[in-house]
Design a protein around this motif. Structure first.
Motif, short mmCIF file in Angstrom:
data_model
loop_
_atom_site.label_atom_id
_atom_site.label_comp_id
_atom_site.label_asym_id
_atom_site.label_seq_id
_atom_site.Cartn_x
_atom_site.Cartn_y
_atom_site.Cartn_z
N ILE A 10 0.92 -0.94 0.02
CA ILE A 10 0.20 0.03 -0.02
C ILE A 10 0.99 1.18 -0.02
O ILE A 10 1.78 1.57 0.87
N LEU A 16 -4.85 2.90 0.91
CA LEU A 16 -4.80 2.49 2.32
C LEU A 16 -6.51 2.63 3.08
O LEU A 16 -6.85 1.85 3.53
N ARG A 17 -7.01 3.69 2.58
CA ARG A 17 -8.46 4.08 3.10
C ARG A 17 -9.20 2.85 2.49
O ARG A 17 -10.29 2.39 3.25
N HIS A 19 -8.47 -0.29 1.57
CA HIS A 19 -8.21 -1.47 2.15
C HIS A 19 -8.81 -1.35 3.61
O HIS A 19 -9.43 -2.41 3.90
N TYR A 20 -8.79 -0.39 4.13
CA TYR A 20 -8.99 -0.55 5.72
C TYR A 20 -10.64 -0.12 5.87
O TYR A 20 -11.51 -0.53 6.91
N GLY A 21 -11.03 0.83 5.20
CA GLY A 21 -12.41 1.47 5.16
C GLY A 21 -12.58 2.54 5.93
O GLY A 21 -11.55 3.02 6.44
N THR A 22 -13.89 2.87 6.38
CA THR A 22 -13.99 4.29 7.44
C THR A 22 -14.24 4.11 8.69
O THR A 22 -14.93 3.06 9.06
N PRO A 23 -13.28 4.72 9.33
CA PRO A 23 -13.58 4.49 10.78
C PRO A 23 -14.86 5.00 11.43
O PRO A 23 -15.66 5.82 10.69
#
Length: 209
Positions: A10, A16-17, A19-23
């Motif tokens: 990444i 990155l976002r 792959h990880y999604g939204t907080p």
């Protein structure tokens, strides 16, 4: 790194976002710009913190700081003060602060799995009146790190739960681990492990403050 490996690296905030999604809203909204009663209580009960800093060339440092709980003082909702005690005179963190005042702090409280993260800018003070506030055993700190806070937030317990950090049944028997003297002697040519360990233990007993 192989070509196949680099294809799976990444390398952008966007990827990155993705792959990880939204907080969650809580994770986003928990950041505050000054200390509240919960942050102050956490700092007051913390005997240990990690101070992170960055040098002028981008070299990074994470330094442990510890003393009796309450050794870090809260001056007001935007300012905390950390005594810098006698040490080995490398002053890695302090050199970084002089050239780049940005710091990050991680406070821990034994038995509490949550942690407190504080970010801000730091100055190094040798004001005699300020040093006197941190006197221990009639000895003054060498300096006081004064941190102006830009943000603070509580960090969830998952890392400490996974590590079982406070579970004494998981603690290593110290005799099963090399001494500091043995490790230094293996890393530095010409050192005697036993003599080095005697020096280390004398420092622990007689030069904490």
């Amino acid at each position: 790194m192989s070509k196949d490996s680099t294809e799976h690296v990444i390398s952008s905030v966007e990827s990155l976002r993705a792959h990880y999604g939204t907080p969650s809203n809580i994770a986003q909204d928990k950041v505050i710009t000054q200390l509240d009663e919960h942050c102050c209580r956490f700092i007051d009960h913390s005997p240990f913190l990690i101070l992170s800093s960055v040098g002028p060339s981008g070299n990074m440092d994470a330094s442990p700081r510890g003393d009796r709980a309450g050794f870090v003082q809260v001056r007001d909702s935007r300012t905390i003060m950390i005594p810098d005690r006698v040490g080995n005179k490398r002053v890695d963190s302090l050199q970084n602060i002089v050239t780049n005042p940005g710091v990050g702090l991680l406070f821990l409280v034994p038995g509490v799995n949550e942690t407190l993260r504080v970010n801000g800018t730091a100055q190094i003070s040798i004001d005699p009146d300020l040093l006197a506030r941190f006197k221990v055993r009639e000895r003054l700190p060498i300096s006081v790190i004064v941190v102006t806070i830009s943000e603070a937030f509580l960090h969830c317990a998952k890392a400490l739960v996974r590590s079982s950090l406070w579970d004494s049944s998981m603690h290593l028997d110290r005799s099963d681990f090399p001494t500091m003297g043995q490790m230094l002697a293996a890393q530095i040519a010409g050192l005697d492990a036993l003599e080095t360990e005697r020096h280390v233990q004398d420092s622990y007993r007689n030069r904490l403050y």
